[in-house]
Design an enzyme around this catalytic site. Structure first.
Site, PDB file in Angstrom:
ATOM      1  N   ARG A 152      25.272  38.095  54.216  1.00 47.01           N
ATOM      2  CA  ARG A 152      25.414  37.797  52.786  1.00 47.01           C
ATOM      3  C   ARG A 152      25.079  36.331  52.539  1.00 47.01           C
ATOM      4  O   ARG A 152      25.632  35.434  53.188  1.00 47.01           O
ATOM      5  CB  ARG A 152      26.847  38.085  52.341  1.00 47.01           C
ATOM      6  CG  ARG A 152      27.194  37.613  50.923  1.00 47.01           C
ATOM      7  CD  ARG A 152      28.628  37.993  50.574  1.00 47.01           C
ATOM      8  NE  ARG A 152      29.076  37.453  49.311  1.00 47.01           N
ATOM      9  CZ  ARG A 152      29.945  36.448  49.173  1.00 47.01           C
ATOM     10  NH1 ARG A 152      30.476  35.871  50.255  1.00 47.01           N
ATOM     11  NH2 ARG A 152      30.299  36.024  47.983  1.00 47.01           N
ATOM     12  N   ARG A 175      35.629  28.490  34.994  1.00 44.12           N
ATOM     13  CA  ARG A 175      36.366  27.499  35.771  1.00 44.12           C
ATOM     14  C   ARG A 175      36.889  26.364  34.894  1.00 44.12           C
ATOM     15  O   ARG A 175      36.395  26.128  33.795  1.00 44.12           O
ATOM     16  CB  ARG A 175      35.463  26.889  36.858  1.00 44.12           C
ATOM     17  CG  ARG A 175      34.909  27.885  37.855  1.00 44.12           C
ATOM     18  CD  ARG A 175      34.005  27.196  38.867  1.00 44.12           C
ATOM     19  NE  ARG A 175      33.409  28.130  39.810  1.00 44.12           N
ATOM     20  CZ  ARG A 175      33.993  28.539  40.930  1.00 44.12           C
ATOM     21  NH1 ARG A 175      35.193  28.080  41.239  1.00 44.12           N
ATOM     22  NH2 ARG A 175      33.385  29.391  41.728  1.00 44.12           N
ATOM     23  N   LYS A 192      29.555  44.458  41.806  1.00 45.77           N
ATOM     24  CA  LYS A 192      30.844  43.961  42.304  1.00 45.77           C
ATOM     25  C   LYS A 192      31.921  44.315  41.270  1.00 45.77           C
ATOM     26  O   LYS A 192      31.877  43.823  40.145  1.00 45.77           O
ATOM     27  CB  LYS A 192      30.771  42.454  42.529  1.00 45.77           C
ATOM     28  CG  LYS A 192      29.780  42.059  43.626  1.00 45.77           C
ATOM     29  CD  LYS A 192      29.540  40.564  43.667  1.00 45.77           C
ATOM     30  CE  LYS A 192      30.780  39.789  44.069  1.00 45.77           C
ATOM     31  NZ  LYS A 192      30.483  38.338  44.169  1.00 45.77           N
ATOM     32  N   THR A 237      36.940  40.865  50.515  1.00 41.69           N
ATOM     33  CA  THR A 237      37.885  39.804  50.143  1.00 41.69           C
ATOM     34  C   THR A 237      39.110  39.746  51.042  1.00 41.69           C
ATOM     35  O   THR A 237      39.924  40.662  51.078  1.00 41.69           O
ATOM     36  CB  THR A 237      38.347  39.892  48.680  1.00 41.69           C
ATOM     37  OG1 THR A 237      37.241  40.165  47.823  1.00 41.69           O
ATOM     38  CG2 THR A 237      38.986  38.567  48.251  1.00 41.69           C
TER      39      THR A 237
END
Length: 484
Positions: free
Chosen positions: A36, A77, A223, A281
């Site tokens: 990845r 963020r 995802k 994860t």
């Protein structure tokens, strides 16, 4: 003597810990199937160079490694603090301020990258910062400020993510950066492109269009990390080549306690709809700093395998961890042992459904026969890998060998559970010769021995996409079985 092999695939993220040729070679030898590239970090040139290096080292190791390009997506963020990290206490007042300077955060406020956040939240909404480590309750908003009370405090540093509990933020799945990164993914011939934070099937269709326009032919991975994606799960799965259970942001949005049931649901739904599924994860998070996993991590990986996941993914463990190759070996061992459990190799998949394609029917018939006849292996002579994908949806201990002349197909199928690619250049019109060559190649790979039963699937017109229409059972070493 044939050898036992792990069927669940391992995806490993590249980063500083695996930058050198030696580290990458060690990672590949440890058992990585897919690498990845995290487009949240690094330049386009660096990603292209990594992909080239992976394929070169993979070739030396006789491995058809797939490359997964993972888009950053609309990660929402906070900005940065003027004097470093702050410490928030329960009950403190804290403001997320769209007008605050990028580097001007202090004890009372910080800037935000998502400037329309004040218009998308209201009083009593719960905001989770830094993967849920900091919890804020919205008290009031105006055009630029989200005024909050701290419910769960702690250390807050630069650029941490923001999630709205329950979901609902309207940020587009594909940012301008993502659109440029898709061009890079096409340039490096990525086998898969992962789309972050999709909400609907249209997000997946848009990514596919952009990748094709840029010249890329890779599959699209959705995802699943937004609460909204769960509402549209079926249509997202149907639009995708694979889905990823991205448990970080998804857990923050829906609550970690709900994740186990959701993970099982996504895995089952993906397999039922002939879609590949990756579980990701913090699967081996402790191995960033320790040479052995915790027992909880062993159970986590094993349970994903028992649920039927095609692949398990490592992130920081191999990108920045102290023990990247050891982590892959440990994960491989856990997967292999979990696969010995009976329920990992039995299936009732699609026994009562109608098939839409001849090659799909051949795939299902082959797996049913293999599971009830004592077949040692299946050889699928394939152009696109579709037949091998359909076969891999059936839980089985029998390895499926995808024999293709296309390197892109060999790399793509390396993500499918229980499917192992072999380069097979032949497109014989003489089927007996093609059968013999396929078996000879599998013997060379130590996949079969004399006396083993093997199922071969192929088309009358070899070299034609979607042309699989024949299944043949042969006995290795018995030439009489290869006629026709």
């Amino acid at each position: 003597m044939t050898i036992d092999i792990r069927r669940t695939k391992i995806v490993a993220t590249l980063g500083p810990a695996t930058e050198s040729d030696e580290a990458l070679d060690s990672l590949i030898k440890a058992g990585v199937d897919v690498v990845r590239l995290n487009f949240s970090h690094g330049s386009a040139e660096a990603h292209v160079a990594r992909a080239e290096k992976v394929r070169a080292i993979g070739k030396v190791n006789f491995r058809h490694l797939a490359v997964l390009a993972d888009l950053q997506g609309p990660k929402i963020r906070i900005d940065r603090f003027a004097n470093g990290a702050i410490e928030l206490e329960k009950g403190d007042k804290f403001c997320l301020n769209a007008d605050c300077g990028v580097n001007d955060g202090d004890q009372g406020q910080v800037g935000i990258t998502y400037k329309i956040l004040p218009t998308e939240v209201t009083g009593n909404d719960i905001l989770m910062l830094d993967d849920g480590r900091i919890v804020l309750e919205v008290e009031s908003t105006d055009a630029v400020r989200v005024n909050c009370k701290v419910l769960v405090g702690g250390k807050l540093s630069d650029s941490k993510g923001i999630n709205l509990k329950g979901g609902g933020l309207s940020a587009e799945a594909l940012t301008e950066k993502d659109k440029e990164d898709i061009k890079t993914a096409a340039l490096l011939d990525a086998d898969y492109l992962a789309v972050s934070f999709p909400r609907t099937a249209e997000d997946i269709h848009r990514a596919r269009r952009l990748l094709r326009e840029a010249g890329g032919q890779g599959g699209i991975i959705a995802k699943i990390e937004r609460a909204e994606a769960l509402v549209n799960l079926e249509e997202i799965i149907d639009a995708s080549d694979a889905v990823m259970v991205a448990r970080g942001d998804l857990g923050v949005e829906i609550g970690d306690a709900k994740l186990p049931a959701i993970q099982k649901k996504i895995i089952k739904m993906a397999r039922d709809r002939n879609c590949v599924v990756i579980t990701a994860t913090q699967m081996m998070e402790s191995m960033r700093d320790n040479p052995i996993p915790t027992r909880a991590e062993v159970f986590d990986v094993a349970n994903a395998v028992l649920d039927g996941t095609d692949a398990v993914m490592l992130s920081a463990e191999t990108a920045t961890g102290e023990f990247p190759s050891e982590t892959v070996r440990a994960m491989s061992d856990i997967c292999f042992n979990a696969e010995q459990e009976a329920r990992a190799s039995k299936s009732q998949h699609r026994l009562n459904t109608t098939f839409n394609h001849v090659d799909e029917a051949i795939a299902m018939a082959s797996m049913y026969t293999a599971n009830h006849l004592g077949v040692r292996a299946i050889a699928s002579l394939t152009e696109t890998g579709s037949t091998a994908l359909w076969m891999s949806r059936i839980s089985s201990a029998i390895p499926i060998y995808a024999l293709s002349r296309h390197e892109s197909t060999n790399r793509k199928v390396n993500l499918y559970r229980g499917v192992f690619p072999i380069f097979f250049p032949s497109i014989h019109t003489n089927h007996a010769e093609a059968n013999q060559e396929a078996i000879d190649l599998m013997r060379k790979q130590k996949a079969v021995d004399d006396g083993d039963l093997v199922i071969i699937t192929k088309g009358d017109l070899m070299g034609t996409n979607g042309g699989t229409n024949a299944m043949k059972i042969v006995e290795v070493g018995s030439m009489a079985k290869f006629v026709g």
